[in-house]
Design an enzyme around this catalytic site. Sequence first.
Site, short mmCIF file in Angstrom:
data_model
loop_
_atom_site.label_atom_id
_atom_site.label_comp_id
_atom_site.label_asym_id
_atom_site.label_seq_id
_atom_site.Cartn_x
_atom_site.Cartn_y
_atom_site.Cartn_z
N ARG A 107 0.85 -1.19 0.00
CA ARG A 107 0.00 0.00 0.00
C ARG A 107 0.88 1.24 0.00
NH1 ARG A 107 -4.47 0.20 4.58
NH2 ARG A 107 -2.64 0.47 5.87
N THR A 111 -1.45 7.48 -0.09
CA THR A 111 -2.78 7.39 -0.72
C THR A 111 -3.55 6.16 -0.25
OG1 THR A 111 -1.94 6.03 -2.53
CG2 THR A 111 -1.82 8.43 -2.82
N ASP A 206 5.16 -7.09 9.06
CA ASP A 206 6.29 -6.88 9.97
C ASP A 206 6.25 -7.88 11.13
OD1 ASP A 206 7.45 -4.82 8.56
OD2 ASP A 206 6.34 -3.26 9.61
C1 PRP Z 1 -1.05 -5.02 4.19
C2 PRP Z 1 -1.89 -6.28 4.24
C3 PRP Z 1 -2.76 -6.16 3.04
C4 PRP Z 1 -2.98 -4.68 2.95
C5 PRP Z 1 -4.36 -4.42 3.49
O1 PRP Z 1 -0.02 -5.14 3.31
O2 PRP Z 1 -1.14 -7.47 4.28
O3 PRP Z 1 -2.15 -6.65 1.84
O4 PRP Z 1 -2.00 -4.05 3.78
O5 PRP Z 1 -4.68 -3.11 3.31
P1 PRP Z 1 -5.87 -2.62 2.35
O6 PRP Z 1 -7.04 -3.49 2.65
O7 PRP Z 1 -6.07 -1.20 2.81
O8 PRP Z 1 -5.41 -2.70 0.94
P2 PRP Z 1 1.17 -4.05 3.21
O9 PRP Z 1 0.86 -3.01 2.19
O10 PRP Z 1 1.47 -3.56 4.59
O11 PRP Z 1 2.35 -4.91 2.62
P3 PRP Z 1 3.20 -6.08 3.32
O12 PRP Z 1 2.28 -7.27 3.49
O13 PRP Z 1 4.29 -6.33 2.35
O14 PRP Z 1 3.71 -5.58 4.65
N1 URA Z 2 -2.14 -3.71 6.94
C1 URA Z 2 -1.71 -4.21 8.12
O1 URA Z 2 -0.75 -4.99 8.16
N2 URA Z 2 -2.34 -3.83 9.24
C2 URA Z 2 -3.39 -2.99 9.23
O2 URA Z 2 -3.94 -2.69 10.31
C3 URA Z 2 -3.82 -2.48 8.00
C4 URA Z 2 -3.18 -2.87 6.86
#
Ligand code: PRP
Ligand code: URA
Length: 212
Positions: A107, A111, A206
């Site tokens: 994400r 934005t 994380d």
């Molecule tokens: C997190 C999570 C989802 C997304 C959810 O990923 O694992 O993929 O955010 O958010 P949304 O419903 O608002 O789209 P992140 O972007 O943190 O990536 P990561 O898993 O690589 O840490």
């Molecule tokens: N992605 C995460 O890992 N945690 C949240 O709370 C939202 C998006």
Amino acid sequence: MKNYDNVVIFDHPLIRHKIAILRDEKTSTKEFRELVEEITTLMTYECLKDAPTVEKEVKTPLETCTQHVVKDNSVVIVPILRAGLGMVNGIHVLFPSARVGHIGMYRNEETLEPQTYYCKLPDGIQEKLVLVVDPMLATGGSACDAIAHLKSIGCKNIKFLGIIGAPEGVSRLAETHPDVNIYVSTLDRCLNERGYILPGLGDAGDRLFGTK
Ligand code: PRP
Ligand code: URA
């Protein structure tokens, strides 16, 4: 949140118990990883109750009988990277022949829009039951885009499994993809101003991989 025909929110004491430990900031990376797998396995039991099966002749010590066994290679798991990776083994425990496709998304922190950086899917995915997995359904942007891509290449039978859902994300996914069954272990209160789920569990990627 409105009731949606295509949404199942698990309300089970064993799952609630595991989620309470998962949320705790003191829970170690190892225990976090194990809990994500265990919760996913419990969810899979329900979500695959219509799993494709085939008949098979089985010879017991007494006679031969016809049994129903799950159809090999009829399911594809699609984790949304990174955090979705933590759910894959939880499904493999029950469905070892499932193939795995990967969709990499992160994400944009300003934005909150998802950015796709990787996509590799198994040949023939169009004919399979596709399980899109991601522990966090926050704004719903990542899940909606991943599923839109799978539909654009011809996938017709898609389910989504998440561990924690925000009402905003669950509603958006349910309304954008009414033909997709959505399974979420628990529904949380809301999103904060940075798009994090409250009370949530923080950043799932994380916590799974120990990157912070
Ligand atoms: C997190 C999570 C989802 C997304 C959810 O990923 O694992 O993929 O955010 O958010 P949304 O419903 O608002 O789209 P992140 O972007 O943190 O990536 P990561 O898993 O690589 O840490
Ligand atoms: N992605 C995460 O890992 N945690 C949240 O709370 C939202 C998006």
